[in-house]
Design an enzyme around this catalytic site. Structure first.
Site, mmCIF file in Angstrom:
data_model
loop_
_atom_site.group_PDB
_atom_site.id
_atom_site.type_symbol
_atom_site.label_atom_id
_atom_site.label_comp_id
_atom_site.label_asym_id
_atom_site.label_seq_id
_atom_site.Cartn_x
_atom_site.Cartn_y
_atom_site.Cartn_z
ATOM 1 N N TYR A 102 0.933 -1.506 0.156
ATOM 2 C CA TYR A 102 0.102 0.414 -0.008
ATOM 3 C C TYR A 102 0.758 1.215 0.000
ATOM 4 C CZ TYR A 102 -4.003 2.396 0.568
ATOM 5 O OH TYR A 102 -5.682 2.769 1.025
ATOM 6 N N ARG B 112 -6.216 9.996 -10.970
ATOM 7 C CA ARG B 112 -5.570 10.890 -9.851
ATOM 8 C C ARG B 112 -5.156 10.019 -8.997
ATOM 9 N NH1 ARG B 112 -5.870 9.965 -5.424
ATOM 10 N NH2 ARG B 112 -7.798 10.942 -4.809
ATOM 11 N N LYS C 287 -5.448 -2.218 -3.242
ATOM 12 C CA LYS C 287 -6.929 -2.403 -1.935
ATOM 13 C C LYS C 287 -7.116 -3.198 -1.515
ATOM 14 C CE LYS C 287 -6.533 2.547 -1.961
ATOM 15 N NZ LYS C 287 -7.250 3.186 -0.251
ATOM 16 N N GLU D 267 -12.147 4.621 -7.291
ATOM 17 C CA GLU D 267 -11.110 4.818 -6.351
ATOM 18 C C GLU D 267 -10.288 5.493 -7.378
ATOM 19 O OE1 GLU D 267 -10.032 3.493 -3.034
ATOM 20 O OE2 GLU D 267 -8.477 5.237 -3.349
ATOM 21 N N ASP D 268 -9.005 6.718 -6.846
ATOM 22 C CA ASP D 268 -8.410 7.486 -7.579
ATOM 23 C C ASP D 268 -8.901 7.584 -9.132
ATOM 24 O OD1 ASP D 268 -6.999 7.315 -5.218
ATOM 25 O OD2 ASP D 268 -5.393 6.091 -6.294
ATOM 26 N N ASP E 165 -13.535 6.031 -2.063
ATOM 27 C CA ASP E 165 -13.059 5.591 -1.279
ATOM 28 C C ASP E 165 -12.438 7.520 -0.577
ATOM 29 O OD1 ASP E 165 -11.927 4.672 0.917
ATOM 30 O OD2 ASP E 165 -10.418 3.749 -0.196
ATOM 31 N N ASP E 166 -11.853 7.604 -2.045
ATOM 32 C CA ASP E 166 -11.183 8.815 -1.531
ATOM 33 C C ASP E 166 -12.355 9.518 -0.744
ATOM 34 O OD1 ASP E 166 -8.962 8.254 -2.859
ATOM 35 O OD2 ASP E 166 -10.306 7.973 -4.195
ATOM 36 N N ASN F 47 -0.544 11.256 0.261
ATOM 37 C CA ASN F 47 -0.024 10.395 -0.157
ATOM 38 C C ASN F 47 0.418 10.419 -1.563
ATOM 39 O OD1 ASN F 47 -0.773 9.108 2.030
ATOM 40 N ND2 ASN F 47 -2.992 8.263 1.021
HETATM 41 N N1 LIG Z 1 -5.262 9.717 3.647
HETATM 42 C C1 LIG Z 1 -5.534 9.318 2.885
HETATM 43 O O1 LIG Z 1 -6.745 8.323 3.493
HETATM 44 C C2 LIG Z 1 -6.094 10.301 1.719
HETATM 45 C C3 LIG Z 1 -5.591 10.876 0.791
HETATM 46 N N2 LIG Z 1 -5.807 11.245 -0.742
HETATM 47 C C4 LIG Z 1 -4.437 12.329 -0.560
HETATM 48 O O2 LIG Z 1 -5.055 13.223 -0.365
HETATM 49 C C5 LIG Z 1 -4.209 13.948 -2.154
HETATM 50 C C6 LIG Z 1 -5.798 14.967 -2.525
HETATM 51 O O3 LIG Z 1 -6.253 14.194 -3.496
HETATM 52 P P1 LIG Z 1 -8.206 14.171 -3.937
HETATM 53 O O4 LIG Z 1 -8.350 15.205 -2.979
HETATM 54 O O5 LIG Z 1 -8.869 13.108 -4.365
HETATM 55 O O6 LIG Z 1 -7.003 15.036 -5.236
HETATM 56 P P2 LIG Z 1 -8.000 16.487 -5.152
HETATM 57 O O7 LIG Z 1 -6.963 16.470 -6.818
HETATM 58 O O8 LIG Z 1 -9.777 16.398 -6.011
HETATM 59 O O9 LIG Z 1 -7.812 17.490 -4.905
HETATM 60 C C7 LIG Z 1 -6.647 18.093 -4.428
HETATM 61 C C8 LIG Z 1 -6.638 19.354 -3.850
HETATM 62 O O10 LIG Z 1 -5.686 20.183 -3.613
HETATM 63 C C9 LIG Z 1 -5.247 21.468 -4.378
HETATM 64 N N3 LIG Z 1 -4.281 22.457 -4.699
HETATM 65 C C10 LIG Z 1 -3.776 21.817 -5.588
HETATM 66 N N4 LIG Z 1 -2.223 22.540 -4.664
HETATM 67 C C11 LIG Z 1 -2.303 23.143 -4.307
HETATM 68 C C12 LIG Z 1 -1.877 24.257 -2.864
HETATM 69 N N5 LIG Z 1 -0.364 24.465 -3.155
HETATM 70 N N6 LIG Z 1 -2.416 24.518 -2.079
HETATM 71 C C13 LIG Z 1 -3.480 24.253 -1.661
HETATM 72 N N7 LIG Z 1 -4.726 23.903 -2.396
HETATM 73 C C14 LIG Z 1 -3.566 23.143 -3.550
HETATM 74 C C15 LIG Z 1 -6.323 21.688 -5.508
HETATM 75 O O11 LIG Z 1 -6.996 22.853 -5.769
HETATM 76 P P3 LIG Z 1 -7.948 23.261 -6.993
HETATM 77 O O12 LIG Z 1 -9.084 22.679 -6.539
HETATM 78 O O13 LIG Z 1 -7.866 24.447 -7.775
HETATM 79 O O14 LIG Z 1 -7.405 22.305 -7.774
HETATM 80 C C16 LIG Z 1 -7.741 20.666 -5.043
HETATM 81 O O15 LIG Z 1 -8.557 20.971 -4.554
HETATM 82 C C17 LIG Z 1 -3.718 13.162 -2.461
HETATM 83 O O16 LIG Z 1 -2.725 12.874 -2.528
HETATM 84 C C18 LIG Z 1 -3.878 11.824 -2.084
HETATM 85 O O17 LIG Z 1 -3.561 10.792 -2.309
HETATM 86 C C19 LIG Z 1 -6.496 10.801 -1.041
HETATM 87 C C20 LIG Z 1 -7.710 10.018 -0.135
HETATM 88 C C21 LIG Z 1 -7.364 9.347 0.836
HETATM 89 C C1 LIG Z 2 -5.215 6.165 0.410
HETATM 90 C C2 LIG Z 2 -6.153 6.692 -1.008
HETATM 91 O O1 LIG Z 2 -7.220 6.380 -1.093
HETATM 92 C C3 LIG Z 2 -5.049 8.199 -1.951
HETATM 93 O O2 LIG Z 2 -4.576 8.694 -1.133
HETATM 94 O O3 LIG Z 2 -5.608 8.326 -2.717
HETATM 95 MG MG LIG Z 3 -7.217 6.647 -3.314
#
Ligand SMILES: NC(=O)C1=CN([C@@H]2O[C@H](COP(=O)(O)OP(=O)(O)OC[C@H]3O[C@@H](n4cnc5c(N)ncnc54)[C@H](OP(=O)(O)O)[C@@H]3O)[C@@H](O)[C@H]2O)C=CC1
Ligand SMILES: CC(=O)C(=O)O
Ligand SMILES: [Mg+2]
Length: 592
Positions: free
Chosen positions: A140, A193, A211, A283-284, A306-307, A448
């Site tokens: 993972y 993503r 997963k 997912e992603d 999941d995200d 991540n």
């Molecule tokens: N810990 C966990 O269980 C999980 C962790 N994650 C992690 O979260 C991260 C984001 O995933 P996800 O939400 O799906 O991705 P998205 O692409 O949906 O969202 C990313 C967000 O970050 C914003 N962003 C980009 N650059 C910056 C910056 N410099 N400052 C502030 N905001 C910024 C983007 O802005 P804009 O909208 O303007 O493009 C967007 O709103 C990934 O790294 C993923 O691995 C995800 C799911 C689960």
């Molecule tokens: C953990 C997870 O689902 C992610 O980083 O996208």
């Molecule tokens: Mg994910």
């Protein structure tokens, strides 16, 4: 556990009946969490036809390698095909771990352990289950991220189902090609993503595979009922398109109607092939598809994202725990999210739901203490017209704050939650500011893999002078600050989705409702004991995860029954006992 195998020389095979039994997971009432004392367990009252001889050794679902007994070697035409020593599963596991620990890089370990999944599935899961904390960073995050980046190069044997634009009109046929007919849980990605690593196209397949390995290991879902799927519509990542070892369609991503049609064909085919109760986990996907696909299919299919939702539930549990340390209620705090996509707005929304439920106030009121930042700075009312729908509820009346430090100064949040996919987004100044007006700032760096974490655990402690209550998405080693040791807990959706899947399967749920995620979050939060909190550890150790998943599964199932979404009737009296007894365990079966 004794399993009757009818040896069939020459390989007549009945894969349809594999592991069929009375429990929903086909667990044959597997003994939960302990080694089944094989001699004492009842003989399974059915027979299967499986391959014998070399074919048996090559079937990962049944192969036991050097653990085949003398009797089995005679009965199944294996004599002479194996070296003479007979190993126990424990000794095999020791050997696997010994070899794994010799590798220098995590990717080598990944390749080796995934190879074991292809050779001897039960041994693979035994290794995972009994060594979760050591194995999780390999199968993972973070290693699975690197594995996806290099998936074409390390590709050995296909696993799961690849659906590409070339397969339009043939998706149901593809699902029929998959050897297992009794599929209960699918994880699907389109690779756009992958973690915070961007568009990896078809190579995102590593994520559904990883997963689903966790569904089985952590949640007790029978491996043969799980199906990893990638939908390949191309990739916009030039380096992949130019890479000779890239294994996907060599074209830019298709969008619009053609994309929607392929996804729709897939969603329709899942029900045709596996029925109403197959769980599909998105997912992603990139957020421009993630939110709308969830909205499109959550009223017709058993789906969740999941995200958005899994991440939300785990983070909510983490916030509950953090507030048990700091004191105060969820509704008294200000929250600042850095990252306003799937994870950020997913967590924001479950948090608002929980506040609104606790305080009996309208959802819009509850959202007022939650602020989001995206790549353009603070999400405010002035930006409303240009905002994506999922950000709009959080566009509050507020002056612009272009940087983290300006937003922290202006809002004085209790909790700072990173979901930006931007390594280093929590600057020294921003973290120092968080610690300047409060004793115990809550800092979650959830992105991540490790390289994308908004800060490292060490930085969080250093820049807040040891004050922070910290959680990360990817694993970090223990931090020592001011002579104290802090275990770094992971706020990762892998605490939630295995139990969510278990709950859906044991209840025969036909839809996923947000309240099932609230129930999962509550169940996880209730596992945090005072000794965890004394160490500022927001989540229990992964070594307890099977028990946690059983509790989450029971809570999710109970909610599904309460909401009228469960079809397995009558409702088991003791859902927890039922969840536990249904869980897959990888102890070898005795074949005769
Ligand atoms: N810990 C966990 O269980 C999980 C962790 N994650 C992690 O979260 C991260 C984001 O995933 P996800 O939400 O799906 O991705 P998205 O692409 O949906 O969202 C990313 C967000 O970050 C914003 N962003 C980009 N650059 C910056 C910056 N410099 N400052 C502030 N905001 C910024 C983007 O802005 P804009 O909208 O303007 O493009 C967007 O709103 C990934 O790294 C993923 O691995 C995800 C799911 C689960
Ligand atoms: C953990 C997870 O689902 C992610 O980083 O996208
Ligand atoms: Mg994910």
């Amino acid at each position: 556990m004794e399993t009757m195998l009818k040896p069939a020389r020459g390989g007549e095979k009945d894969v349809l009946d594999k592991d069929a039994s009375a429990t929903p997971l086909g667990g044959v009432n597997d003994t939960y969490g302990e080694d089944a004392a094989t001699e004492d367990l009842p003989v399974t009252p059915w027979a299967r036809m499986v391959a014998s001889g070399m074919e048996l050794l090559r079937d990962p679902s049944y192969n036991k390698g050097t653990a085949f007994t003398e009797e089995e070697r005679d009965f199944h035409y294996l004599r002479g095909l194996l070296p003479p020593a007979v190993f126990s599963q424990e000794l095999q596991m020791e050997r696997i771990l010994h070899n794994l620990r010799q590798y220098e890089t995590p990717l080598e370990k990944y390749v080796d352990i995934m190879d074991l999944q292809e050779r001897n599935e039960r041994l693979f899961y035994r290794v995972l289950i009994e060594n979760v904390e050591e194995m999780l960073p390999i199968i993972y995050t973070p290693t699975v991220g690197e594995a996806c980046q290099k998936f074409g190069s390390i590709f050995r044997r296909p696993r799961g189902v690849y659906i590409s634009l070339k397969d339009k009109g043939k998706v149901l046929d593809i699902l029929k090609n998959w050897p297992e007919k009794d599929v209960g849980v699918i994880v699907v990605t389109d690779g756009e993503r992958i973690l915070g690593l961007g568009d990896l196209g078809v190579q995102g397949m590593g994520i559904p595979i990883g997963k689903l390995a966790l569904y089985a290991a952590l949640g007790g879902i029978r491996p043969s009922t799980t199906l990893p799927v990638v939908i390949d519509v191309g990739t916009n990542t030039e380096s992949l398109l130019k890479n000779p070892f890239y294994i996907g369609l060599r074209q830019k991503r298709t969008t619009g109607q053609e994309y929607d049609d392929l996804v729709h064909e897939f969603m329709t085919a899942t029900k045709q092939a596996y029925g109403e109760k197959v769980l599909v986990q998105f997912e992603d996907f990139a957020n421009h598809n993630a939110f709308r696909l969830l909205a499109k299919y959550n009223t017709t299919h058993l789906v969740f994202n999941d995200d958005i939702q899994g991440t939300a539930a785990v983070a909510l549990a983490g916030l509950h725990s953090a507030l048990r340390i700091t004191g105060g209620s969820l509704s008294d705090q200000t929250y600042l999210f850095v990252g306003a996509g799937e994870a950020g707005s997913g967590i924001a929304e479950i948090l608002a739901l929980e506040i609104s439920r606790q305080e009996k106030k309208p959802l819009d009121e509850a959202r007022k203490s939650i602020y989001l930042m995206d790549s353009k700075g603070l999400v405010t009312k002035a930006r409303y017209e240009s905002l994506r729908d999922f950000k709009k509820p959080y566009a509050h009346e507020h002056p612009a704050c272009p940087t983290l430090v300006s937003a922290v100064k202006a809002l004085k949040p209790k909790a700072l939650i990173g979901t930006s996919g931007q390594g280093g987004a929590f600057t020294k100044e921003g973290l120092e500011e968080m610690a300047s007006y409060q004793e115990l700032p809550i800092i979650f760096a959830l992105s991540n893999p490790t390289s994308k974490s908004e800060c490292t655990a060490e930085q969080a402690f250093e820049y807040t002078k040891g004050k922070c209550i910290f959680a990360s998405g990817s694993p970090f080693p223990l931090v020592t600050y001011g002579g104290k040791k802090f275990v770094i807990a992971q706020s990762n959706n892998c605490y939630i989705f295995p139990g969510m899947g278990l709950g859906c399967v044991i209840s025969g749920a036909i839809r996923v409702h947000d309240d099932m995620f609230l129930a999962a979050a509550e169940s996880l939060a209730s596992e945090i004991r005072p000794e965890h909190l004394a160490r500022r550890q927001l989540f229990p150790a992964f070594s307890e995860i099977r028990s946690i998943s059983a509790h989450i599964g029971a809570a999710v199932a109970a909610k599904a029954y309460e909401l009228g979404l469960a079809t397995r009737l009558p409702q088991p009296k003791d859902l927890l006992a039922y969840a536990k007894s249904s869980m897959y365990t990888p102890t070898y079966r005795r074949y005769r």
